[in-house]
Design an enzyme around this catalytic site. Structure first.
Site, PDB file in Angstrom:
ATOM      1  N   SER A   1       0.853  -1.196   0.000  1.00  0.00           N
ATOM      2  CA  SER A   1       0.000   0.000   0.000  1.00  0.00           C
ATOM      3  C   SER A   1       0.886   1.242   0.000  1.00  0.00           C
ATOM      4  O   SER A   1       1.643   1.477   0.939  1.00  0.00           O
ATOM      5  CB  SER A   1      -0.891   0.000   1.243  1.00  0.00           C
ATOM      6  OG  SER A   1      -1.425   1.299   1.438  1.00  0.00           O
TER       7      SER A   1
ATOM      8  N   HIS B   1      -8.472   1.370  -3.633  1.00  0.00           N
ATOM      9  CA  HIS B   1      -9.346   1.207  -2.461  1.00  0.00           C
ATOM     10  C   HIS B   1     -10.024   2.543  -2.208  1.00  0.00           C
ATOM     11  O   HIS B   1      -9.393   3.482  -1.721  1.00  0.00           O
ATOM     12  CB  HIS B   1      -8.470   0.761  -1.281  1.00  0.00           C
ATOM     13  CG  HIS B   1      -9.209   0.595   0.008  1.00  0.00           C
ATOM     14  ND1 HIS B   1      -8.562   0.332   1.200  1.00  0.00           N
ATOM     15  CD2 HIS B   1     -10.540   0.638   0.314  1.00  0.00           C
ATOM     16  CE1 HIS B   1      -9.459   0.223   2.172  1.00  0.00           C
ATOM     17  NE2 HIS B   1     -10.660   0.428   1.662  1.00  0.00           N
TER      18      HIS B   1
ATOM     19  N   MET C   1     -11.246  -5.242   6.537  1.00  0.00           N
ATOM     20  CA  MET C   1     -10.375  -4.259   7.195  1.00  0.00           C
ATOM     21  C   MET C   1      -9.978  -4.798   8.572  1.00  0.00           C
ATOM     22  O   MET C   1     -10.834  -5.198   9.365  1.00  0.00           O
ATOM     23  CB  MET C   1     -11.095  -2.913   7.376  1.00  0.00           C
ATOM     24  CG  MET C   1     -11.356  -2.119   6.098  1.00  0.00           C
ATOM     25  SD  MET C   1      -9.889  -1.761   5.107  1.00  0.00           S
ATOM     26  CE  MET C   1      -8.885  -0.820   6.244  1.00  0.00           C
TER      27      MET C   1
ATOM     28  N   ASP D   1      -6.398  -5.836   5.369  1.00  0.00           N
ATOM     29  CA  ASP D   1      -5.764  -4.530   5.187  1.00  0.00           C
ATOM     30  C   ASP D   1      -5.701  -3.807   6.532  1.00  0.00           C
ATOM     31  O   ASP D   1      -6.739  -3.526   7.134  1.00  0.00           O
ATOM     32  CB  ASP D   1      -6.602  -3.723   4.178  1.00  0.00           C
ATOM     33  CG  ASP D   1      -5.996  -2.372   3.830  1.00  0.00           C
ATOM     34  OD1 ASP D   1      -4.872  -2.069   4.287  1.00  0.00           O
ATOM     35  OD2 ASP D   1      -6.660  -1.620   3.092  1.00  0.00           O
TER      36      ASP D   1
ATOM     37  N   MET E   1     -12.054   4.885  -0.290  1.00  0.00           N
ATOM     38  CA  MET E   1     -12.627   5.248   1.010  1.00  0.00           C
ATOM     39  C   MET E   1     -13.226   6.638   0.864  1.00  0.00           C
ATOM     40  O   MET E   1     -12.755   7.629   1.425  1.00  0.00           O
ATOM     41  CB  MET E   1     -11.529   5.202   2.095  1.00  0.00           C
ATOM     42  CG  MET E   1     -11.126   3.793   2.463  1.00  0.00           C
ATOM     43  SD  MET E   1      -9.565   3.713   3.375  1.00  0.00           S
ATOM     44  CE  MET E   1      -8.417   3.747   2.012  1.00  0.00           C
TER      45      MET E   1
HETATM   46  C1  DX5 Z   1      -6.012   2.153   5.867  1.00  0.00           C
HETATM   47  C2  DX5 Z   1      -5.645   1.747   4.478  1.00  0.00           C
HETATM   48  C3  DX5 Z   1      -4.517   0.797   4.398  1.00  0.00           C
HETATM   49  C4  DX5 Z   1      -3.219   1.328   4.920  1.00  0.00           C
HETATM   50  C5  DX5 Z   1      -2.553   0.212   5.676  1.00  0.00           C
HETATM   51  O1  DX5 Z   1      -7.218   2.833   5.854  1.00  0.00           O
HETATM   52  O2  DX5 Z   1      -6.743   1.160   3.805  1.00  0.00           O
HETATM   53  O3  DX5 Z   1      -4.347   0.274   3.081  1.00  0.00           O
HETATM   54  O4  DX5 Z   1      -2.327   1.769   3.935  1.00  0.00           O
HETATM   55  O5  DX5 Z   1      -1.409   0.706   6.271  1.00  0.00           O
HETATM   56  P1  DX5 Z   1      -0.609  -0.140   7.338  1.00  0.00           P
HETATM   57  O6  DX5 Z   1      -0.109  -1.374   6.621  1.00  0.00           O
HETATM   58  O7  DX5 Z   1       0.482   0.779   7.762  1.00  0.00           O
HETATM   59  O8  DX5 Z   1      -1.552  -0.484   8.440  1.00  0.00           O
HETATM   60 ZN    ZN Z   2      -6.367   0.153   1.861  1.00  0.00          ZN
END
Ligand code: DX5
Ligand code: ZN
Length: 226
Positions: A11, A69, A140, A178, A71
């Site tokens: 990511s 992704h 998540m 994730d 959001m």
């Molecule tokens: C959070 C994102 C993730 C994020 C994860 O809302 O959807 O994709 O980049 O980051 P880490 O691996 O640092 O938890």
């Molecule tokens: Zn994500």
């Protein structure tokens, strides 16, 4: 489960944005399966990150699929823009979408892969009706909006339930996790049935190269796969 069927999706939220192209190239060279692109609107989640121009800039730099992704509060409004920019997969949230089936059909009509995402407090059962129509489920393992958060262990039983639902309803559908994925939590998620690991800070913000960080994750996973 074979180690080579567990895919790593770095990511870029945790990347150094001044070196984004180089970071993506490193992940590509190190055998990433895809690049995970987090899009945030400051409304669906309390943070802002990454718009379509970033996808457009990355598109010529890698052959890897760009997994987007979303959001954001109204994903339908932005699908065309990200489609033109070069997104290959759209991951859309169940939460807040009154017409998820329509959104998924629109993604399909663009010829793109579709995935549905559920937040930590959302039960697995909401997936039953949409599962036949998607290529991927993303559970998540933190609340969405930020990188560098701690993995929520309470999500593991749900990962197991979703894995079982996929076996029964849509074999072959990918199961991704994730948030907070590192060498300690990756094996737990894989043991629960995840076969795609999204990881930001443990790959891009580690005190080692992207390749070394990805090797470390793979080594951790290999302890639970045969
Ligand atoms: C959070 C994102 C993730 C994020 C994860 O809302 O959807 O994709 O980049 O980051 P880490 O691996 O640092 O938890
Ligand atoms: Zn994500």
């Amino acid at each position: 489960m074979q180690n080579d069927v567990v895919k790593l999706a770095p990511s870029i939220l945790a990347a150094n944005f001044a070196r984004l192209g180089a970071h993506v190239a490193e992940a590509d060279l190190a055998g990433a399966d895809r690049i995970h692109v987090d899009v945030m609107d400051g409304h669906f989640v309390p943070n802002i990150a990454i718009g379509a121009p970033i996808v457009q800039s990355l598109r010529p730099l890698t052959q890897l699929k760009l997994e987007t992704h979303l959001m954001i509060s109204d994903p339908d409004v932005f699908l065309d823009e990200f489609d033109r920019a070069g997104s290959d997969t759209f991951l859309v949230h169940w939460e807040g979408n009154n017409n998820l089936h329509r959104t998924v059909q629109r993604i399909r009509s663009l010829g793109k892969r579709a995935g549905v995402v559920i937040n930590p407090a959302t039960p697995a059962d909401v997936l039953v009706e949409i599962l036949p129509d998607v290529d991927q489920v993303l559970v998540m393992t933190v609340n969405p909006g930020f990188g560098h958060q701690h993995f929520l262990h309470s999500t593991l039983p749900k990962v197991r339930r979703v894995a079982e639902m996929i076996r029964q309803i849509k074999p072959g559908c990918e199961l991704a996790v994730d948030g907070g994925i590192d060498e300690t939590t990756a094996p737990l998620a894989v043991d629960a049935g995840a076969n795609v690991l999204v990881a930001g800070s443990s790959i891009f913000a580690a005190n080692e190269s992207v390749a070394a960080a990805m090797d470390r994750l793979r080594a951790a996973i290999s302890r639970v796969v045969s």
